[in-house]
Design a protein around this motif. Structure first.
Motif, PDB file in Angstrom:
ATOM      1  N   LYS A   1       0.864  -1.259   0.031  1.00 35.93           N
ATOM      2  CA  LYS A   1      -0.027   0.210  -0.018  1.00 35.93           C
ATOM      3  C   LYS A   1       0.909   1.198   0.036  1.00 35.93           C
ATOM      4  O   LYS A   1       0.459   2.089  -0.974  1.00 35.93           O
ATOM      5  CB  LYS A   1      -1.085  -0.134   1.154  1.00 35.93           C
TER       6      LYS A   1
ATOM      7  N   MET B   1       1.095   4.047  -2.893  1.00 34.55           N
ATOM      8  CA  MET B   1       0.686   5.490  -2.817  1.00 34.55           C
ATOM      9  C   MET B   1       1.844   6.394  -3.258  1.00 34.55           C
ATOM     10  O   MET B   1       1.662   7.571  -3.531  1.00 34.55           O
ATOM     11  CB  MET B   1       0.342   5.769  -1.144  1.00 34.55           C
TER      12      MET B   1
ATOM     13  N   VAL C   1       2.132   6.460  -6.812  1.00 34.26           N
ATOM     14  CA  VAL C   1       0.793   7.549  -7.378  1.00 34.26           C
ATOM     15  C   VAL C   1       1.421   8.796  -7.195  1.00 34.26           C
ATOM     16  O   VAL C   1       1.346   9.684  -8.146  1.00 34.26           O
ATOM     17  CB  VAL C   1      -0.403   7.162  -6.708  1.00 34.26           C
ATOM     18  N   ALA C   2       1.912   9.179  -5.992  1.00 30.95           N
ATOM     19  CA  ALA C   2       2.396  10.502  -5.866  1.00 30.95           C
ATOM     20  C   ALA C   2       3.300  11.189  -6.793  1.00 30.95           C
ATOM     21  O   ALA C   2       3.367  12.183  -7.251  1.00 30.95           O
ATOM     22  CB  ALA C   2       2.628  10.868  -4.316  1.00 30.95           C
TER      23      ALA C   2
ATOM     24  N   PRO D   1      -2.546  11.012  -1.707  1.00 26.04           N
ATOM     25  CA  PRO D   1      -2.030   9.813  -1.527  1.00 26.04           C
ATOM     26  C   PRO D   1      -0.939   9.855  -0.265  1.00 26.04           C
ATOM     27  O   PRO D   1      -0.624   8.512   0.229  1.00 26.04           O
ATOM     28  CB  PRO D   1      -1.202   9.363  -2.867  1.00 26.04           C
TER      29      PRO D   1
ATOM     30  N   ALA E   1      -2.755   9.369   2.841  1.00 26.31           N
ATOM     31  CA  ALA E   1      -3.337   7.861   2.790  1.00 26.31           C
ATOM     32  C   ALA E   1      -2.376   6.796   3.347  1.00 26.31           C
ATOM     33  O   ALA E   1      -2.321   6.089   4.188  1.00 26.31           O
ATOM     34  CB  ALA E   1      -3.779   7.202   1.399  1.00 26.31           C
TER      35      ALA E   1
END
Lengths: 200, 577
Positions: free
Chosen positions: B425, B429, B432-433, B512, B515
């Motif tokens: 996870k 994230m 993605v960032a 993200p 998160a």
């Protein structure tokens, strides 16, 4: 999204924005203005230079000098307020030229300025700051080299000896802070005021 | 580089080193809720604010609630700024002595997005467009608010790393309020007054008319500048009161204000690194990030300074003198100020783009291609070289996590950072960032070059034009705000696209990240053992620098090759456009 979470956050969001707008937006600049006006009124109001009650400029803001009897500042790229035409040293519309290093207009303009200046002091390379426009369009300073470059013209126009003018430039040169920081510079307005004073 | 340049740059590094630890200690006291010497005065103020706003300051929240609070705060702030700009004509003679009209809708949208996201991209000239009320309550408010928001988010991520088997990241309202009251406001009052003492103006006068010795009249813009100027830098915002920003003598009159400016840009980001180390229980963890940053910063300074000091070869044979000497700074002086010369202009440019500040004291469009490439790279890397307030810390922590992951892959074991296992996870994230920014930058840039609405705004022909567009979207997505300012940004097309890019760059990055913080906070801490990759030594410094540079280079090299790099090659072969 769970709407109750949004509702729970909405009141703080609205109230915090309002409260901090008052604290940050009004009280804070109010405090800073009040203290500045009491302890630094000259600086807070623009470092204005007044002669006989009339403002002749700011020590910090460059002006356009066209008379050959005065030292000239750097080229300025500022425009008229409506952007329609060139208006050098427009102190309510600061701007840079934003000409790129390989732009033909830059090269052509610098060439023209250089040729023009070489007429008054033939055989001497023109200091770069005298032919390039400043970042603000309001640069109050020139380099000592740029001031020395203009000595023959000033001496000739004013009937002074080059040595007299040279001494004046040296007296009006601000060196690096603590001999290290920043760059040596000459404030054109103060130099020209000193020049006028010398005449008498 | 001259010896003097080296001395001026080293002095800056020393000043920064001196402020880092005190700033970091103070930040950690404030965000741990400990008493400070300002508490007797501000604790009652805090209480009142929480009561009126309906905030329970003892309640902490999960990452989702933290994000929602932050988003709503930003959204309400956006709306208020928009309304203030659209109602300028009714603000009265005290706040609007020049009688300025309402800001045009699309420009108002762009400016709203810009100041809420800590970008401070400016498609307007302040002294021609904005009233004193808009500057103070509209723009300067967001200088504080967006900075406090960024710092609060970084603190939340640090809590994610430092807390063990927990659920909560803190309370957004408390973190934001304490940041405003204990850090930003008091330091800004002192800072603003010091700036005034050096010549930065602070008044509500109408513009002043001067009658010059040369026989002309000059109208000089005024305003409450100092109170906005200090936080502009300290909060890494960068939106100037005047069009020419820190090149304007009323914003940055001398070498003292220059040093205050550049040190204040890095002060909070550097302090946050220290705070991070302190909060996770090992200050070396923070100093490692500091060292990585200072190395990347100094590389940038050396490259830019050398390029600018060398001058513009296109002007070399025109009969002018670009040599450094005792009586002039020499070099490429187009767009630069005499009092700053080459050294302070180059240093400022690198600092402002390492951080997400974007204030400028010289104009990047007129830099040499290599001198202008450095700020572009700095922003493209994600502004993690000290970086923006808050965003710098959470940005570089994303890279740190990616680095331990890559190191883990190399030796084939589950990576850990600060004793927390980095799993699927977190890496998702982080990825993605890291990927959203380049995707947005490159897509918007490509679109703008293809569309006539985009390419018609270019001011300089040839490869330089591509750089202008690339820089605009890099700066907007990176929430920097500096510009190759020749590009005409105040068009419907750029007001919309740059506004969107700023919003994507801010929020699509930090959601993200939060998160990830929400996932990290739940993990327990594994004690370090022989197989743990140490994140405090030179090996980690090297690895982190390598990862940052490789990710950046792989992403942007093709675009940079077509812009600044090809322009440099053409310039040294004498080609003009």
């Amino acid at each position: 999204m769970n709407m109750s979470i949004v509702n729970k956050s909405l009141r703080p969001a609205i109230m915090m924005v309002i409260l901090f707008s008052i604290i940050i937006g009004l009280i804070y600049p109010g405090i800073v203005t009040a203290i500045s006006q009491v302890i630094f009124p000259y600086q807070a109001n623009g470092s204005l230079h007044t002669v006989n009650g009339q403002v002749i400029g700011s020590d910090l803001i460059g002006q356009e000098w066209t008379s050959p009897r005065y030292f000239h500042g750097r080229p300025s790229a500022t425009l008229a307020n409506d952007g329609s035409k060139s208006q050098p040293y427009n102190a309510q519309n600061s701007a840079a030229s934003n000409l790129g290093p390989t732009n033909k207009t830059l090269i052509k303009t610098v060439k023209q300025r250089t040729e023009e200046l070489q007429k008054e002091n033939p055989g001497v390379a023109v200091p770069v700051d005298l032919v390039t426009s400043s970042g603000s369009g309001l640069d109050p300073d020139i380099t000592p080299a740029a001031a020395y470059f203009q000595i023959p013209r000033i001496a000739n126009e004013r009937g002074l000896t080059p040595d007299q003018v040279k001494k004046l430039v040296a007296d009006n040169t601000t060196g690096r802070f603590l001999w290290i920081f920043g760059e040596a510079h000459v404030n054109v307005l103060n130099l020209n005021i000193a020049l006028d004073a010398l005449k008498k | 580089m001259t010896l003097n340049s080296v001395a001026q740059v080293l002095a800056f590094v020393i000043l920064l080193l001196v402020v880092t630890k005190p700033m970091g200690l103070y930040l950690s006291r404030v965000f741990n809720g400990e008493r400070t010497w300002l508490s007797p005065f501000f604790v009652p103020v805090e209480r009142v604010l929480y009561r009126i706003s309906g905030v329970n300051h003892e309640e902490e929240s999960s990452w989702k609630r933290y994000v929602i609070d932050m988003l709503l705060f930003s959204l309400v702030g956006m709306l208020l700024l928009y309304i203030i700009m659209r109602t300028q004509q009714w603000q009265g003679a005290f706040f609007n002595p020049q009688g300025m009209g309402a800001v045009e809708q699309r420009l108002a949208f762009n400016t709203t997005a810009s100041f809420t996201t800590n970008t401070n991209w400016q498609n307007y000239a302040g002294e021609q467009t904005m009233t004193y009320l808009t500057q103070m309550v509209g723009l300067a408010f967001h200088n504080f608010a967006s900075a406090a928001t960024g710092i609060a988010l970084a603190v939340a991520l640090v809590r994610g790393l430092s807390r063990r088997s927990a659920q909560h990241l803190g309370n957004f309202w408390v973190d934001m309020t304490r940041c405003m009251l204990y850090i930003l406001l008091p330091i800004s009052i002192v800072g603003a007054l010091v700036l005034v003492s050096q010549g930065v103006i602070q008044n509500f006068s109408p513009y002043i008319t001067a009658h010059t010795l040369n026989g002309a009249t000059q109208i000089i813009a005024q305003g409450p500048v100092a109170s906005q100027e200090f936080i502009k830098n300290f909060g890494t915002n960068g939106g100037g009161f005047f069009n020419v920003n820190s090149a304007h003598p009323y914003e940055n009159p001398n070498i003292i204000t220059e040093y205050i400016t550049i040190v204040s840009i890095f002060a909070i980001p550097a302090g946050l690194f220290y705070m991070f180390g302190k909060m996770v229980g090992n200050t070396r963890q923070g100093w490692v990030l500091w060292i990585v940053s200072i190395i990347l910063c100094l590389i940038g300074v050396v490259v830019t300074l050398t390029a600018e000091q060398g001058g513009n070869p296109m002007l070399a044979n025109l009969g002018l003198n670009q040599q450094v000497s005792a009586t002039q700074a020499g070099g490429n002086m187009e767009g630069k100020e005499v009092r700053f010369g080459i050294t302070q202009s180059s240093l400022f440019t690198v600092v402002t783009t390492d951080a997400s500040c974007g204030a400028v004291n010289s104009f990047l469009d007129s830099y040499t291609p290599i001198g202008g490439l450095v700020p572009l790279i700095n922003i493209g890397l994600g502004e993690i070289v000290f970086g923006g307030v808050g965003s710098g810390l959470y940005g570089i922590l994303v890279f740190a996590i990616l680095s331990v992951f890559i190191a883990g892959l190399m030796v084939g074991r589950t990576p850990e950072y600060l004793g927390k296992k980095i799993e699927r996870k977190e890496i998702m994230m982080a990825a993605v960032a890291i990927l959203i920014l380049p995707a947005s930058i490159l897509l918007f840039s490509a679109l703008s070059i293809v569309l006539p609405q985009g390419s018609s705004s270019i001011a300089n022909a040839g490869p330089h034009g591509l750089t202008e567009i690339l820089y605009a979207f890099t700066s907007a997505n990176g929430n920097n705000g500096s510009a190759f300012a020749g590009l005409s940004g105040n068009t419907p097309y750029y007001n919309w696209t740059l506004g969107l890019a700023m919003i994507i760059g801010r929020f699509a990055f930090l959601i993200p990240v939060l998160a990830m913080a929400g996932s990290l906070v739940k993990k327990k801490v594994v004690p370090a053992n022989l197989g743990t990759f140490p994140t405090t030594g030179p090996l980690f410094v090297t690895l982190l620098i390598g990862v940052i540079l490789i990710v950046g280079a792989l992403t942007y090299f093709p675009a940079y090759a077509l812009g600044p790099i090809v322009e440099h090659l053409l310039m040294i072969s004498g080609k003009a456009f």
